[in-house]
Motif scaffolding. Structure first.
Motif, PDB file in Angstrom:
ATOM      1  N   ALA A  33      14.209   7.069 -10.697  1.00  0.00           N
ATOM      2  CA  ALA A  33      15.387   7.870 -11.037  1.00  0.00           C
ATOM      3  C   ALA A  33      16.537   7.004 -11.525  1.00  0.00           C
ATOM      4  CB  ALA A  33      15.832   8.687  -9.830  1.00  0.00           C
ATOM      5  N   GLY A  34      16.608   5.759 -11.040  1.00  0.00           N
ATOM      6  CA  GLY A  34      17.612   4.826 -11.522  1.00  0.00           C
ATOM      7  C   GLY A  34      18.751   4.574 -10.550  1.00  0.00           C
ATOM      8  N   PHE A  35      19.459   3.500 -10.815  1.00  0.00           N
ATOM      9  CA  PHE A  35      20.583   3.090  -9.977  1.00  0.00           C
ATOM     10  C   PHE A  35      21.650   4.175  -9.946  1.00  0.00           C
ATOM     11  CE2 PHE A  35      24.649   0.982  -9.240  1.00  0.00           C
ATOM     12  CZ  PHE A  35      24.364   0.193  -8.130  1.00  0.00           C
ATOM     13  N   ASP A  36      22.155   4.467  -8.768  1.00  0.00           N
ATOM     14  CA  ASP A  36      23.208   5.449  -8.529  1.00  0.00           C
ATOM     15  C   ASP A  36      22.759   6.882  -8.800  1.00  0.00           C
ATOM     16  OD1 ASP A  36      25.778   5.823  -7.474  1.00  0.00           O
ATOM     17  OD2 ASP A  36      26.629   6.145  -9.465  1.00  0.00           O
ATOM     18  N   ARG A  38       0.837  -1.205   0.000  1.00  0.00           N
ATOM     19  CA  ARG A  38       0.000   0.000   0.000  1.00  0.00           C
ATOM     20  C   ARG A  38       0.872   1.256   0.000  1.00  0.00           C
ATOM     21  NH1 ARG A  38      -2.964   0.540   5.414  1.00  0.00           N
ATOM     22  NH2 ARG A  38      -0.813   1.094   5.979  1.00  0.00           N
ATOM     23  N   ASN A  39       1.885   1.283   0.862  1.00  0.00           N
ATOM     24  CA  ASN A  39       2.752   2.451   0.919  1.00  0.00           C
ATOM     25  C   ASN A  39       3.589   2.593  -0.342  1.00  0.00           C
ATOM     26  OD1 ASN A  39       1.761   2.930   3.489  1.00  0.00           O
ATOM     27  ND2 ASN A  39       3.544   2.062   4.533  1.00  0.00           N
ATOM     28  N   ALA A  40       3.995   1.473  -0.927  1.00  0.00           N
ATOM     29  CA  ALA A  40       4.788   1.527  -2.158  1.00  0.00           C
ATOM     30  C   ALA A  40       3.962   2.008  -3.345  1.00  0.00           C
ATOM     31  CB  ALA A  40       5.390   0.154  -2.451  1.00  0.00           C
ATOM     32  N   SER A  41       2.656   1.841  -3.274  1.00  0.00           N
ATOM     33  CA  SER A  41       1.797   2.322  -4.365  1.00  0.00           C
ATOM     34  C   SER A  41       1.650   3.842  -4.333  1.00  0.00           C
ATOM     35  CB  SER A  41       0.417   1.670  -4.287  1.00  0.00           C
ATOM     36  OG  SER A  41      -0.349   2.189  -3.211  1.00  0.00           O
ATOM     37  N   VAL A  42       2.070   4.474  -3.249  1.00  0.00           N
ATOM     38  CA  VAL A  42       2.046   5.937  -3.088  1.00  0.00           C
ATOM     39  C   VAL A  42       0.652   6.484  -3.410  1.00  0.00           C
ATOM     40  CG1 VAL A  42       3.311   8.082  -3.480  1.00  0.00           C
ATOM     41  CG2 VAL A  42       4.450   5.896  -3.876  1.00  0.00           C
ATOM     42  N   ASN A  43      -0.327   6.011  -2.645  1.00  0.00           N
ATOM     43  CA  ASN A  43      -1.712   6.481  -2.811  1.00  0.00           C
ATOM     44  C   ASN A  43      -2.241   6.300  -4.232  1.00  0.00           C
ATOM     45  OD1 ASN A  43      -2.102   7.402  -0.096  1.00  0.00           O
ATOM     46  ND2 ASN A  43      -0.869   9.220  -0.579  1.00  0.00           N
ATOM     47  N   GLY A  44      -1.854   5.183  -4.846  1.00  0.00           N
ATOM     48  CA  GLY A  44      -2.354   4.887  -6.187  1.00  0.00           C
ATOM     49  C   GLY A  44      -1.554   5.502  -7.308  1.00  0.00           C
ATOM     50  N   ARG A  45      -0.477   6.194  -6.964  1.00  0.00           N
ATOM     51  CA  ARG A  45       0.366   6.797  -8.011  1.00  0.00           C
ATOM     52  C   ARG A  45       1.002   5.727  -8.887  1.00  0.00           C
ATOM     53  NH1 ARG A  45       5.729   9.895  -6.262  1.00  0.00           N
ATOM     54  NH2 ARG A  45       6.633   7.847  -6.720  1.00  0.00           N
ATOM     55  N   GLU A  46       1.342   4.581  -8.268  1.00  0.00           N
ATOM     56  CA  GLU A  46       1.943   3.471  -9.009  1.00  0.00           C
ATOM     57  C   GLU A  46       0.915   2.353  -9.177  1.00  0.00           C
ATOM     58  OE1 GLU A  46       4.750   4.481 -10.099  1.00  0.00           O
ATOM     59  OE2 GLU A  46       4.905   6.136  -8.663  1.00  0.00           O
ATOM     60  N   ARG A  47       1.145   1.493 -10.120  1.00  0.00           N
ATOM     61  CA  ARG A  47       0.194   0.425 -10.450  1.00  0.00           C
ATOM     62  C   ARG A  47       0.596  -0.874  -9.760  1.00  0.00           C
ATOM     63  NH1 ARG A  47       0.178  -3.538 -14.666  1.00  0.00           N
ATOM     64  NH2 ARG A  47      -1.929  -4.338 -15.042  1.00  0.00           N
ATOM     65  N   VAL A  48      -0.294  -1.394  -8.918  1.00  0.00           N
ATOM     66  CA  VAL A  48      -0.070  -2.696  -8.298  1.00  0.00           C
ATOM     67  C   VAL A  48      -0.573  -3.754  -9.266  1.00  0.00           C
ATOM     68  CG1 VAL A  48      -0.571  -4.189  -6.338  1.00  0.00           C
ATOM     69  CG2 VAL A  48      -0.244  -1.733  -5.978  1.00  0.00           C
ATOM     70  N   ALA A  49       0.371  -4.428  -9.912  1.00  0.00           N
ATOM     71  CA  ALA A  49       0.024  -5.365 -10.981  1.00  0.00           C
ATOM     72  C   ALA A  49      -0.262  -6.765 -10.472  1.00  0.00           C
ATOM     73  CB  ALA A  49       1.165  -5.418 -12.003  1.00  0.00           C
ATOM     74  N   ALA A  50       0.347  -7.163  -9.364  1.00  0.00           N
ATOM     75  CA  ALA A  50       0.205  -8.547  -8.909  1.00  0.00           C
ATOM     76  C   ALA A  50       0.410  -8.634  -7.411  1.00  0.00           C
ATOM     77  CB  ALA A  50       1.215  -9.446  -9.632  1.00  0.00           C
ATOM     78  N   ARG A  52       8.022   5.367  -0.304  1.00  0.00           N
ATOM     79  CA  ARG A  52       7.912   6.317  -1.398  1.00  0.00           C
ATOM     80  C   ARG A  52       9.294   6.735  -1.907  1.00  0.00           C
ATOM     81  NH1 ARG A  52       9.904  11.243  -1.692  1.00  0.00           N
ATOM     82  NH2 ARG A  52       9.058  11.753   0.375  1.00  0.00           N
ATOM     83  N   LYS A  53      10.224   6.938  -0.991  1.00  0.00           N
ATOM     84  CA  LYS A  53      11.578   7.330  -1.399  1.00  0.00           C
ATOM     85  C   LYS A  53      12.232   6.222  -2.220  1.00  0.00           C
ATOM     86  CE  LYS A  53      12.040  10.268   2.681  1.00  0.00           C
ATOM     87  NZ  LYS A  53      12.588  10.384   4.050  1.00  0.00           N
ATOM     88  N   TRP A  54      11.961   4.976  -1.839  1.00  0.00           N
ATOM     89  CA  TRP A  54      12.488   3.854  -2.636  1.00  0.00           C
ATOM     90  C   TRP A  54      11.869   3.850  -4.026  1.00  0.00           C
ATOM     91  CZ3 TRP A  54       9.324  -0.707  -3.587  1.00  0.00           C
ATOM     92  CH2 TRP A  54       9.980  -1.680  -4.337  1.00  0.00           C
ATOM     93  N   ILE A  55      10.565   4.057  -4.110  1.00  0.00           N
ATOM     94  CA  ILE A  55       9.895   4.085  -5.412  1.00  0.00           C
ATOM     95  C   ILE A  55      10.457   5.216  -6.272  1.00  0.00           C
ATOM     96  CG2 ILE A  55       7.702   4.679  -6.529  1.00  0.00           C
ATOM     97  CD1 ILE A  55       7.713   1.811  -5.714  1.00  0.00           C
ATOM     98  N   ILE A  74      20.563  -2.821  -9.097  1.00  0.00           N
ATOM     99  CA  ILE A  74      19.218  -2.892  -8.528  1.00  0.00           C
ATOM    100  C   ILE A  74      19.072  -1.825  -7.441  1.00  0.00           C
ATOM    101  CG2 ILE A  74      17.551  -4.354  -7.324  1.00  0.00           C
ATOM    102  CD1 ILE A  74      18.224  -5.339 -10.134  1.00  0.00           C
ATOM    103  N   VAL A  75      17.958  -1.116  -7.450  1.00  0.00           N
ATOM    104  CA  VAL A  75      17.656  -0.146  -6.392  1.00  0.00           C
ATOM    105  C   VAL A  75      16.981  -0.908  -5.258  1.00  0.00           C
ATOM    106  CG1 VAL A  75      16.393   1.935  -5.771  1.00  0.00           C
ATOM    107  CG2 VAL A  75      17.458   1.740  -8.039  1.00  0.00           C
ATOM    108  N   THR A  76      17.546  -0.845  -4.080  1.00  0.00           N
ATOM    109  CA  THR A  76      17.107  -1.686  -2.961  1.00  0.00           C
ATOM    110  C   THR A  76      16.794  -0.835  -1.740  1.00  0.00           C
ATOM    111  OG1 THR A  76      19.414  -1.984  -2.297  1.00  0.00           O
ATOM    112  CG2 THR A  76      18.476  -3.663  -3.742  1.00  0.00           C
ATOM    113  N   GLN A  77      15.982  -1.399  -0.860  1.00  0.00           N
ATOM    114  CA  GLN A  77      15.691  -0.782   0.423  1.00  0.00           C
ATOM    115  C   GLN A  77      15.241  -1.877   1.382  1.00  0.00           C
ATOM    116  OE1 GLN A  77      16.209   2.303   1.738  1.00  0.00           O
ATOM    117  NE2 GLN A  77      14.286   3.449   1.895  1.00  0.00           N
ATOM    118  N   MET A  78      15.763  -1.847   2.606  1.00  0.00           N
ATOM    119  CA  MET A  78      15.289  -2.762   3.638  1.00  0.00           C
ATOM    120  C   MET A  78      14.217  -2.062   4.469  1.00  0.00           C
ATOM    121  SD  MET A  78      17.414  -4.905   6.546  1.00  0.00           S
ATOM    122  CE  MET A  78      17.833  -3.488   7.568  1.00  0.00           C
TER     123      MET A  78
END
Length: 488
Positions: free
Chosen positions: A406-409, A62-74, A398-401, A161-165
């Motif tokens: 923006a891309g790696f590095d 839910r948080n990664a979708s950023v209030n529906g800004r991104e598409r949850v495909a699966a 959201r910062k991870w998304i 890969i862009v990662t976040q724990m």
């Protein structure tokens, strides 16, 4: 060839997102005029998925979708009849899968996934996704064992890969208050850190429950839930929460909250690999003179000591102690008797101890961090006891998304507080404590027919090479064995 074609399709789509973002700068009509303020065109959305959709998995996607800004495909889960149903209701257009390996094969356009499974599946799921060029957000602890943490850290760099724990407190802006105190040098030489927790708050310290396949919920795919762990028939009271207390699946109190607590001194003091680890554990007796022995599970309580080399922040070697099971460290004289150490009721906390004073903080998950500075000259400075968060979990997802886009590095990627470059080594410190606990329980029969516990010593750690140098048998706990189809 089939998988290669899918990978090519996925990569070309991901490239298109960036190209379309650049192309949009040539439009004379701003995009928000066409779609409304806050509108995100479908071509600019990330396709994201959840591996583990219930419990914490629901809030992560839910948080990664950023209030529906991104598409949850699966959505992937081994049991959609439980708390994962909330994710299904929130994202009705998402396809549902029980096996994340199948999902990753059949969804070639995925850009990023959240991984919120039990600990033992973090490494296999993340590796599968990263091999396909998919960015990953992995719940804490990052992995189930030290070897997996090192492998994924190196893999993220190699695969870009862009990662976040998911230790969201790392993005808490109040952590900067602690960092400023450290950087100012007001504590003088820092020689000791004390960390403690009231966990476990789940059943732990006794024999594994007996299997009983007759109790398996119809909707639960037990084999997929086991994943890399050795097969055993369905065992009640493990799924969905109490798996934390068994080594095949969980990582005990350390794994549950160590990344929220140890992160504070590890980050602010600039610590690296520990040089050693030594522990003791609470013993339970259900028979006189005969200690219970359940090496398959985590103990009810433990006390661990690790040492770290001096850093620019500490100016001296640092001793860190960890205690769980509700065992608290002794109170420094400088902290008044009516003040909580750490958090409320001193249940969880961190003390950073220098020659001139002490810093006290609460656990840094989504709880108020409650930073407090006590100096020997009577000076005190306290942060707020309540926090107002503008975004869920300090915007950690959201910062991870944004960094994925923006891309790696990129600057956004480098600004992440728990990308694997940081989270990997810090997780290794957390899991080093578990290596010490498991070594403490090693025993064998000696020449006189008596059982001896031969791992009860200070373990010397070669961090670069991931090796205990003075007890070879302890190195079995650096990694694990895997079932076929789940190897990392």
């Amino acid at each position: 060839m089939k998988n290669d074609k899918k990978k090519s399709t996925s990569i070309s789509r991901k490239s298109f997102i960036k190209k379309s973002a650049l192309a949009s700068s040539f439009f004379f009509v701003p995009r928000h005029v066409l779609g409304g303020i806050g509108y995100t065109a479908p071509s600019d959305q990330l396709n994201i998925a959840a591996i583990g959709s219930g419990g914490k998995g629901f809030s992560d996607i839910r948080n990664a979708s950023v209030n529906g800004r991104e598409r949850v495909a699966a959505l992937c889960d081994v049991d959609f009849s439980g708390s994962a149903q909330r994710a299904v209701e929130a994202f009705p257009n998402a396809k549902k899968y029980s096996d994340y390996r199948v999902m990753l094969d059949e969804e070639p356009d995925l850009d990023a996934v959240t991984i919120s499974t039990p600990d033992h599946n973090h490494g296999p799921a993340a590796k599968n996704a990263m091999e396909r060029g998919i960015h990953v957000y992995v719940q804490k602890p990052m992995t189930h064992n030290i070897r997996e943490a090192r492998l994924l850290t190196e893999m993220a760099r190699e695969q870009k890969i862009v990662t976040q724990m998911g230790n969201q407190g790392a993005s808490n802006p109040l952590l900067n208050m602690v960092q400023d105190w450290i950087d100012s040098g007001v504590l003088g030489r820092i020689s000791e850190v004390k960390v403690w927790t009231n966990r476990p708050v789940w059943p732990q310290g006794f024999a594994m429950p007996e299997p009983d396949p007759s109790q398996k919920p119809d909707a639960l795919d037990w084999d997929l839930w086991l994943g890399p762990a050795e097969y055993r028939p369905y065992t009640p009271n493990l799924h969905p929460f109490n798996w934390r207390g068994w080594w095949d699946f969980g990582t005990g109190a350390l794994g549950d909250v160590g990344c929220h607590l140890i992160d504070i001194p590890y980050r602010t003091l600039g610590l690296t690999y520990p040089t050693d680890a030594e522990c003791s554990v609470g013993t339970i007796y259900t028979q006189m003179w005969t200690p219970d022995y359940h090496p398959e599970g985590c103990p009810a309580s433990s006390f661990i000591t690790m040492h770290y080399e001096a850093t620019d922040k500490t100016k001296s070697r640092v001793k860190m102690t960890w205690s769980d099971g509700g065992i608290k460290p002794s109170r420094p004289e400088i902290i008044p008797p009516d003040h909580d150490m750490g958090g409320p009721e001193s249940a969880n906390g961190v003390l950073i101890i220098g020659e001139n004073g002490v810093i006290s903080t609460n656990i840094n998950d989504s709880s108020p961090i409650m930073p407090k500075l006590y100096l020997n000259d009577g000076t005190t400075e306290f942060g707020p006891e309540t926090e107002e968060n503008e975004e869920p979990e300090y915007g950690h997802h959201r910062k991870w998304i944004d960094a994925c886009k923006a891309g790696f590095d990129s600057a956004e990627h480098r600004a992440l507080t728990s990308s694997f470059d940081y989270a990997g080594p810090m997780t290794e410190t957390v899991l080093m404590g578990n290596l010490a606990i498991r070594s403490y329980l090693l025993r064998r029969e000696n020449s006189e027919g008596q059982l001896e516990y031969y791992g009860r010593k200070k373990l010397l750690w070669d961090g670069e090479n991931m090796e205990i140098t003075n007890l070879q048998e302890a190195n079995q706990f650096v990694g694990r064995t895997y079932r076929d189809g789940w190897v990392v």
